[in-house]
Enzyme design. Structure first.
Site, mmCIF file in Angstrom:
data_model
loop_
_atom_site.group_PDB
_atom_site.id
_atom_site.type_symbol
_atom_site.label_atom_id
_atom_site.label_comp_id
_atom_site.label_asym_id
_atom_site.label_seq_id
_atom_site.Cartn_x
_atom_site.Cartn_y
_atom_site.Cartn_z
ATOM 1 N N SER A 56 27.179 16.086 54.120
ATOM 2 C CA SER A 56 25.763 16.462 54.217
ATOM 3 C C SER A 56 25.190 15.970 55.542
ATOM 4 O O SER A 56 25.832 15.217 56.276
ATOM 5 C CB SER A 56 24.974 15.847 53.065
ATOM 6 N N ASP A 94 27.598 20.703 53.895
ATOM 7 C CA ASP A 94 26.584 20.872 52.849
ATOM 8 C C ASP A 94 25.210 21.028 53.529
ATOM 9 O O ASP A 94 24.854 20.232 54.397
ATOM 10 C CB ASP A 94 26.616 19.600 51.978
ATOM 11 N N HIS A 190 18.012 18.468 42.911
ATOM 12 C CA HIS A 190 18.680 17.413 43.679
ATOM 13 C C HIS A 190 18.242 16.009 43.236
ATOM 14 O O HIS A 190 17.104 15.823 42.828
ATOM 15 C CB HIS A 190 18.380 17.577 45.171
ATOM 16 N N SER A 237 24.370 16.821 39.153
ATOM 17 C CA SER A 237 24.761 15.536 38.579
ATOM 18 C C SER A 237 24.181 15.424 37.174
ATOM 19 O O SER A 237 23.152 16.031 36.863
ATOM 20 C CB SER A 237 24.256 14.379 39.445
ATOM 21 N N ASN A 277 28.182 21.143 42.586
ATOM 22 C CA ASN A 277 27.971 20.010 43.495
ATOM 23 C C ASN A 277 27.558 18.759 42.729
ATOM 24 O O ASN A 277 26.582 18.787 41.969
ATOM 25 C CB ASN A 277 26.860 20.335 44.493
ATOM 26 N N ILE A 278 28.291 17.684 42.966
ATOM 27 C CA ILE A 278 27.996 16.422 42.289
ATOM 28 C C ILE A 278 27.980 15.298 43.320
ATOM 29 O O ILE A 278 28.984 15.035 43.976
ATOM 30 C CB ILE A 278 29.047 16.142 41.191
#
Ligand code: ZN
Length: 332
Positions: A56, A94, A190, A237, A277-278
């Site tokens: 990221s 990312d 997020h 998540s 995505n985690i």
């Protein structure tokens, strides 16, 4: 110019096609340091799961893009040492926010990039995404784009409110940009505070927050428009309460942190959602481990002693996600 192929990395094309057919999703784990990368690679190698290593903007600021690239290159060799003969590892940018950044990653050995122009007006999102796709495809680098806006905060990406992806736009967008996969907004978010207490209900027995369900009707409508097209979920998540409780009981302060229930991610994995995505979950595992070791052994000052336990916690977490949530074990 460095080709990712020389580094032993792969792009996402074949990986996603197999995942959609097979009814599972590929884990996309962010990494910022050595312990996290070791945990990801060990978990993927031992479960024989394809894996996407994500870098990221925050990771680039923290660890340096050059260093991260060489770490990913080293990860391929490490995976082979662990007995994974043909590692299926993607190095992915990312939330790329400009053509220049995406180009620099393509030129520097990334096998996949995300151009996130979802905050721009629709036509500008198309124009910028197409520009990145046209460049990246010359080098067989795959491109993830985004339509719709996720709420929450992740590094420098943040939005107060979410806007679901509009199913009526996806065919036009995918056709005109040529993107390889599409990140959509269906209620994921997020960070570790995905929902405010007002958006949730509370379990009367445990007092824990129960988040609102994902908008599977929107996902279904998108899949109807774009049959077999790879869909990506960001902000996925689960914020495991065992870590939150451990952190809070050892002097931390994460009140009402709440994530996406794993059953919903399992359900999404069985659809055209082929990348999940985690990031926050591994941050929580790391923090819980460090707090535990330092609380139990106040005299400890060797970082390997608490970072090593953090690495074990993260490895267990990654294996659990691969086997019990995404179903990608044995697919590489
Ligand atoms: Zn994201």
């Amino acid at each position: 110019m460095v080709s990712y192929k020389e580094l032993g990395l792969v792009n996402t094309r074949e990986m996603f096609a197999k995942a959609i057919k097979g009814g599972y999703a590929i884990p996309a784990f962010n990494f910022n340091n050595m312990e996290q990368l070791q945990a990801i690679i060990k978990a993927a190698a031992e479960t024989k799961s394809p894996v996407i290593l994500q870098v990221s903007k925050g990771a680039r600021n923290y660890a340096n893009q050059t260093l991260l690239r060489y770490m990913a290159q080293g990860a391929v060799e490490y995976a082979k040492e662990l007995g994974w003969e043909k590692p299926q590892i993607v190095l992915h940018l990312d939330h790329g926010d400009s053509f220049e950044l995406c180009k620099s990653c393509v030129d520097f050995g990334f096998s996949s990039v995300m151009i996130d122009a979802s905050h721009l007006p629709y036509e500008e999102n198309i124009a910028l995404t197409k520009k990145v796709v046209d460049y990246a495809h010359q080098y067989d680098v795959t491109v993830e784009a985004e339509l719709g806006v996720l709420a929450g905060v992740e590094d420098e990406v943040s939005s107060a409110v979410s806007h679901y992806t509009k199913p009526e736009e996806v065919v036009d967008f995918a056709t005109r940009t040529g993107c390889d996969s599409l990140a959509i907004s269906i209620g994921t978010s997020h960070g570790a505070y995905k929902f405010t207490p007002e958006q949730c209900t509370r379990d009367p027995k445990t007092g824990k927050l129960v988040p609102p369900p994902l908008a599977f009707d929107v996902l279904d409508a998108i899949m109807e428009q774009l049959p077999g097209f790879p869909i990506v979920l960001h902000g996925s998540s689960s914020v495991p309460q065992e870590y939150v409780d451990m952190i809070n009981s050892l002097g931390g302060k994460l009140p009402d942190a709440v994530g996406i229930p794993e059953e919903q991610l399992r359900k999404a994995s069985e659809s055209a959602v082929c990348k999940i995505n985690i990031d926050s979950d591994s941050r929580l595992a790391f923090t819980a481990a460090v707090r535990k070791v330092l609380a139990e052994k106040p005299g400890e000052f060797d970082p390997r002693k608490y970072c090593g336990v953090a690495r074990d916690f993260m490895e267990d977490l990654y294996k659990h996600k691969i086997i019990d949530v995404l179903g990608s074990n044995g697919k590489a």
